[in-house]
Design an enzyme around this catalytic site. Sequence first.
Site, PDB file in Angstrom:
ATOM      1  N   ASP A  81     -31.514 -34.938  47.333  1.00  0.00           N
ATOM      2  CA  ASP A  81     -30.153 -34.681  46.849  1.00  0.00           C
ATOM      3  C   ASP A  81     -29.373 -35.996  46.872  1.00  0.00           C
ATOM      4  O   ASP A  81     -29.877 -37.018  47.312  1.00  0.00           O
ATOM      5  CB  ASP A  81     -29.483 -33.572  47.669  1.00  0.00           C
ATOM      6  CG  ASP A  81     -29.295 -33.960  49.124  1.00  0.00           C
ATOM      7  OD1 ASP A  81     -29.572 -35.115  49.495  1.00  0.00           O
ATOM      8  OD2 ASP A  81     -28.870 -33.101  49.913  1.00  0.00           O
ATOM      9  N   GLY A  98     -26.605 -36.757  48.499  1.00  0.00           N
ATOM     10  CA  GLY A  98     -25.850 -37.053  49.711  1.00  0.00           C
ATOM     11  C   GLY A  98     -24.437 -36.527  49.660  1.00  0.00           C
ATOM     12  O   GLY A  98     -23.774 -36.390  50.681  1.00  0.00           O
ATOM     13  N   GLY A  99     -23.972 -36.208  48.460  1.00  0.00           N
ATOM     14  CA  GLY A  99     -22.584 -35.777  48.300  1.00  0.00           C
ATOM     15  C   GLY A  99     -22.261 -34.516  49.091  1.00  0.00           C
ATOM     16  O   GLY A  99     -21.252 -34.466  49.799  1.00  0.00           O
ATOM     17  N   ASP A 159     -22.169 -36.046  42.794  1.00  0.00           N
ATOM     18  CA  ASP A 159     -21.077 -35.224  42.268  1.00  0.00           C
ATOM     19  C   ASP A 159     -20.129 -34.853  43.406  1.00  0.00           C
ATOM     20  O   ASP A 159     -20.394 -35.144  44.560  1.00  0.00           O
ATOM     21  CB  ASP A 159     -21.628 -33.940  41.629  1.00  0.00           C
ATOM     22  CG  ASP A 159     -22.289 -33.025  42.657  1.00  0.00           C
ATOM     23  OD1 ASP A 159     -22.728 -33.522  43.714  1.00  0.00           O
ATOM     24  OD2 ASP A 159     -22.370 -31.810  42.406  1.00  0.00           O
ATOM     25  N   GLY A 207     -22.283 -25.920  43.556  1.00  0.00           N
ATOM     26  CA  GLY A 207     -21.050 -25.213  43.876  1.00  0.00           C
ATOM     27  C   GLY A 207     -21.174 -23.706  43.959  1.00  0.00           C
ATOM     28  O   GLY A 207     -20.178 -22.986  43.866  1.00  0.00           O
ATOM     29  N   ASP A 222     -33.445 -24.237  46.514  1.00  0.00           N
ATOM     30  CA  ASP A 222     -33.664 -24.781  47.853  1.00  0.00           C
ATOM     31  C   ASP A 222     -32.628 -24.167  48.770  1.00  0.00           C
ATOM     32  O   ASP A 222     -31.530 -23.815  48.332  1.00  0.00           O
ATOM     33  CB  ASP A 222     -33.488 -26.306  47.884  1.00  0.00           C
ATOM     34  CG  ASP A 222     -32.023 -26.689  47.962  1.00  0.00           C
ATOM     35  OD1 ASP A 222     -31.335 -26.573  46.937  1.00  0.00           O
ATOM     36  OD2 ASP A 222     -31.546 -27.054  49.049  1.00  0.00           O
ATOM     37  N   CYS A 230     -47.847  -9.042  55.462  1.00  0.00           N
ATOM     38  CA  CYS A 230     -47.870 -10.509  55.304  1.00  0.00           C
ATOM     39  C   CYS A 230     -49.223 -11.076  55.723  1.00  0.00           C
ATOM     40  O   CYS A 230     -49.817 -10.626  56.705  1.00  0.00           O
ATOM     41  CB  CYS A 230     -46.753 -11.119  56.144  1.00  0.00           C
ATOM     42  SG  CYS A 230     -46.687 -12.929  56.044  1.00  0.00           S
ATOM     43  N   CYS A 260     -49.699 -14.425  56.402  1.00  0.00           N
ATOM     44  CA  CYS A 260     -49.537 -15.761  56.985  1.00  0.00           C
ATOM     45  C   CYS A 260     -50.264 -15.852  58.328  1.00  0.00           C
ATOM     46  O   CYS A 260     -50.636 -14.837  58.928  1.00  0.00           O
ATOM     47  CB  CYS A 260     -48.051 -16.121  57.144  1.00  0.00           C
ATOM     48  SG  CYS A 260     -47.273 -15.517  58.653  1.00  0.00           S
ATOM     49  N   CYS A 265     -48.678 -13.748  61.170  1.00  0.00           N
ATOM     50  CA  CYS A 265     -48.881 -12.298  61.088  1.00  0.00           C
ATOM     51  C   CYS A 265     -50.353 -11.914  61.260  1.00  0.00           C
ATOM     52  O   CYS A 265     -50.658 -10.826  61.735  1.00  0.00           O
ATOM     53  CB  CYS A 265     -48.333 -11.769  59.762  1.00  0.00           C
ATOM     54  SG  CYS A 265     -46.531 -11.869  59.680  1.00  0.00           S
ATOM     55  N   HIS A 272     -43.932 -18.222  59.101  1.00  0.00           N
ATOM     56  CA  HIS A 272     -43.794 -16.907  58.483  1.00  0.00           C
ATOM     57  C   HIS A 272     -42.673 -16.879  57.442  1.00  0.00           C
ATOM     58  O   HIS A 272     -42.875 -16.405  56.322  1.00  0.00           O
ATOM     59  CB  HIS A 272     -43.540 -15.818  59.534  1.00  0.00           C
ATOM     60  CG  HIS A 272     -43.133 -14.529  58.895  1.00  0.00           C
ATOM     61  ND1 HIS A 272     -44.048 -13.676  58.314  1.00  0.00           N
ATOM     62  CD2 HIS A 272     -41.910 -13.998  58.660  1.00  0.00           C
ATOM     63  CE1 HIS A 272     -43.399 -12.667  57.751  1.00  0.00           C
ATOM     64  NE2 HIS A 272     -42.100 -12.834  57.949  1.00  0.00           N
TER      65      HIS A 272
HETATM   66 ZN   LIG Z   1     -46.131 -13.571  58.163  1.00  0.00          ZN
END
Ligand SMILES: [Zn+2]
Length: 387
Positions: free
Chosen positions: A108, A110-111, A162, A231, A281, A319, A321, A324, A350
Site C-alpha cells: 500500500d 502508506g497513506g 491518496d 474509503g 485485503d 474444514c 486445514c 482442524c 485456520h
Molecule cells: Zn480449519
Amino acid sequence: MPLAPEQRGDQSVAPSLVRYELLHVDAGTGARRGRLHTPHGTIETPIFMPVGTAGSVKALAPDDLRTLEAQIILGNTYHLMLRPGEQLIGELGGLHRFISWDRPMLTDSGGFQVYSLAEMRKITEDGATFQSHLDSAKHVLSPERSIDIQETLGADVIMAFDECPPSLSERSYLEPSLARTTRWLSRCVTSWSRLRSSLFGIVQGGLFEDLRKRHAEEICAVDLPGYALGGFAVGEAPEQMHAGVGFSAPLLPKDKPRYLMGVGTPLDLVTCVGAGVDMFDCVMPTRNARNGYLFTSQGKLVIKHARYAKDPRPLDPACSCYTCRSFSRAYLRHLFIAGELVAMRLNTLHNVHFYLQLMAEARRAIEADQYADFVKAFRARPTVVSE
Ligand SMILES: [Zn+2]
C-alpha cells in the site's frame, strides 16, 4: 539517497507489468472470474490477500502461506519505512528476498496508516507530515516519496498515494480531498519508473454516488494496470458499504483488476465479489485469530468459551486445514487460555484457510454461473456457532 532504479526490488525476475485477463462474468451477477499475471506468478481472481504488515503475516511463516495456497500477500509501506526502513530492504535485494516470499506481493502507499496510526499528522498539497507511532520521529510522505519507497521494496503491485477520508465525511470535506488525490495521482505517475512494479490508482468519494462517479472518471482517465476502491469499511454500516461498492465497482474498467481496499468480513467479501470486485485485503482473519475469534462454516466461534473445555470435536468439521485435521476444540481452548504461542499460529492457519477457501468456492460458483445461489446459501449460514 534513493537507490538507482536498477538496484531496486527483486532482481531475480524479468521486469514486466501486471496484466489482467477476464475469463468469465457470472450470468446472474456482476461477479468476475479472472487472472492477474504478475512477474512473480499468476493469481486466480477473485482473491483474498493476507496482510503481512511489517514483512510477515503475523504468526505465520512463508511455508505456512504456501501450504495454505496463498497466492499474493500484502506489505505495509508505513510500517516498513519506519522499521527496518526501505533502504535496508532494498540493499538486501528487495522485499521478496528479504522475507523469502517468491510469489506475488502488493504494497500500500502508506497513506492509510498515516491517517489511522501516526501522531501529529498534517496534510498539505505537498503530502503528509507525521510523527512515527514508534518513536515520535518526524517523517514526510508525499506521492513521490511513497512511490520511491514502494519501488525500492519492489512489490508486483504498488498503490497510489491518496487521502482516505472517513466514509461518513461531508461533501464539503470530500470534494477538495478528491481533487487533491487526483493531483497526487499525476505526481505518482510522474515518479513511477514502470520498471517492475505496477501502479494502481485509487477511487475515493465516500458514500456519495455522484462523487464516486466523478472521481472514477478522473482516476480511470489515467491508463494504469489496475484500479482500487478506497474509503470503504472506515466507519459506515455494512449495508451502506455493500451499497456503495455496489454502485462503485461497475464504474471501474472491465478489462482491469478491481481491488477493494481493507475489506472485510466473509459476508463483505461474498457480497462485493457479486458487485464485480476481484481483490481484497483485510487484517480481520489474522487479527481475529490472535484474539481467539474463529470463522467457521457454522458461524463465528469464540475459542476461550468454557463450553469448549472438554469438546473433542474439530474447530470446524467442514474444514480441511492442518488445525482442524489435527486438534480438538478442547486443546485449542487450552492453548489459547494458557497463552501458548502456537495458539496464534494454529488459529491464524485456520482463519486464513477459511478466507482463501471461501474465495476458491466463489471462483467455482462464478465458473458455473451459480454465484447468486452461492450468495444465497452463504447468507443462510448461521452467524454464530450454536453449540
Ligand atoms: Zn480449519
